[in-house]
Write an enzyme that holds these catalytic residues in place. Structure first.
Site: not given
Ligand code: SF4
Length: 222
Positions: A121, A139
Site C-alpha cells: 500500500k 487502505d
C-alpha cells in the site's frame, strides 16, 4: 458485483463529488511522503500531519534520522500508534537509503517494498503520488467502499480488491480514483454512520440494499 456500465456510473459520480481529491498527508518530497505514509498505519492523517509539522523541520534527510539515538526519534513521534516499531523502521529504512541508494529514495515499486515498514500500500501511494506511476493503494476506506459498492466481493483480500479496481478503472484514472474512494469513505460512506440518506449511489450499493431489507418475520410457535 457491478456491471461495466454501473462501474462507469459510480466512477463518474465519485468524480463529480470529489473532482480534486488529493493525498491529505502533508509532504514536500518523495522521502517525506514515504515517512508520512509509514507513520499513517493505524493512525489518522490528521495526527500524522500534526507530528510531521515539526518532525520534517528537524529531520530533512536520511542522515538526520540516523544522527539521533532511537529513543529521541521515538519521543518525536510518540503521539503516533506503534511509535516504537515505526521509529525503528524509519532508522533502518534511512540506513538502507544511504548504503544502497546514495541517500535517495528508489523509484521502483519492487525496490520500495523491500524497505523496512514499506508494504504494498505504501509503495503504491509513493509511486503514484511522488513519481507519477498509476497505482491504486487499498487502505481501509478503499477496501470498505469497494466492497459496499460492489467493485469487490465481501470476502476479497486487500490484494484482490486492488486487482478488481485495476480491472474496473481505466489505468490513467487509477491514482485519482484512489483519492476519490478515500475521500468518499472518509467524508461520506463512513465506517460507522454512512450518509445513505443523501447518497447518490443507493441504486447500485450492496450495503444500502442490505440495510434497507426488512427484518425477517419470526414464525410464532404453535
Ligand atoms: Fe455508502 Fe450508504 Fe452510499 Fe452505500 S448508500 S455507498 S453504504 S453511503
Amino acid at each position: 458485483m457491478l456491471t461495466k456500465v454501473q462501474s462507469k456510473q459510480v466512477l463518474e459520480t465519485l468524480g463529480a463529488m470529489y473532482p480534486d481529491a488529493y493525498c491529505e498527508l502533508n509532504h514536500e518530497n518523495p522521502f517525506e511522503l514515504t515517512i508520512a505514509v509509514l507513520l499513517s498505519a493505524q493512525c489518522t492523517d490528521e495526527t500524522v500531519n500534526k507530528v510531521t509539522a515539526s518532525l520534517f523541520q528537524k529531520y530533512k534527510k536520511p542522515e538526520d534520522y540516523l544522527s539521533v539515538p532511537l529513543e529521541e526519534l521515538e519521543q518525536d513521534i510518540r503521539r503516533i500508534g506503534l511509535f516504537r516499531t515505526k521509529a525503528k523502521n524509519i532508522q533502518a529504512l534511512c540506513r538502507i537509503l544511504l548504503e544502497k541508494y546514495g541517500g535517495e529514495l528508489p523509484q521502483k515499486h519492487e525496490q520500495l517494498v523491500e524497505l523496512p515498514g514499506v508494504g504494498r500500500k505504501t509503495a503504491n501511494v509513493v509511486v503514484s503520488n511522488a513519481f507519477g506511476v498509476p497505482a491504486i493503494a487499498v487502505d481501509t476506506h478503499v477496501e470498505r467502499v469497494s466492497k459496499r459498492l460492489g467493485f469487490a466481493k465481501e470476502t476479497d483480500t486487500v490484494l484482490e480488491v486492488e486487482k478488481r479496481l485495476m480491472k474496473a478503472v481505466p489505468k490513467e484514472d487509477w491514482t485519482q480514483t484512489h483519492h476519490r474512494l478515500i475521500f468518499f469513505g472518509r467524508y461520506h460512506c463512513k465506517a460507522q454512520n454512512p450518509n445513505c440518506t443523501v447518497c447518490p449511489l443507493t441504486e447500485v450499493c450492496r450495503e444500502y440494499k442490505r440495510r434497507m431489507k426488512p427484518p425477517r418475520k419470526r414464525k410464532d410457535k404453535v
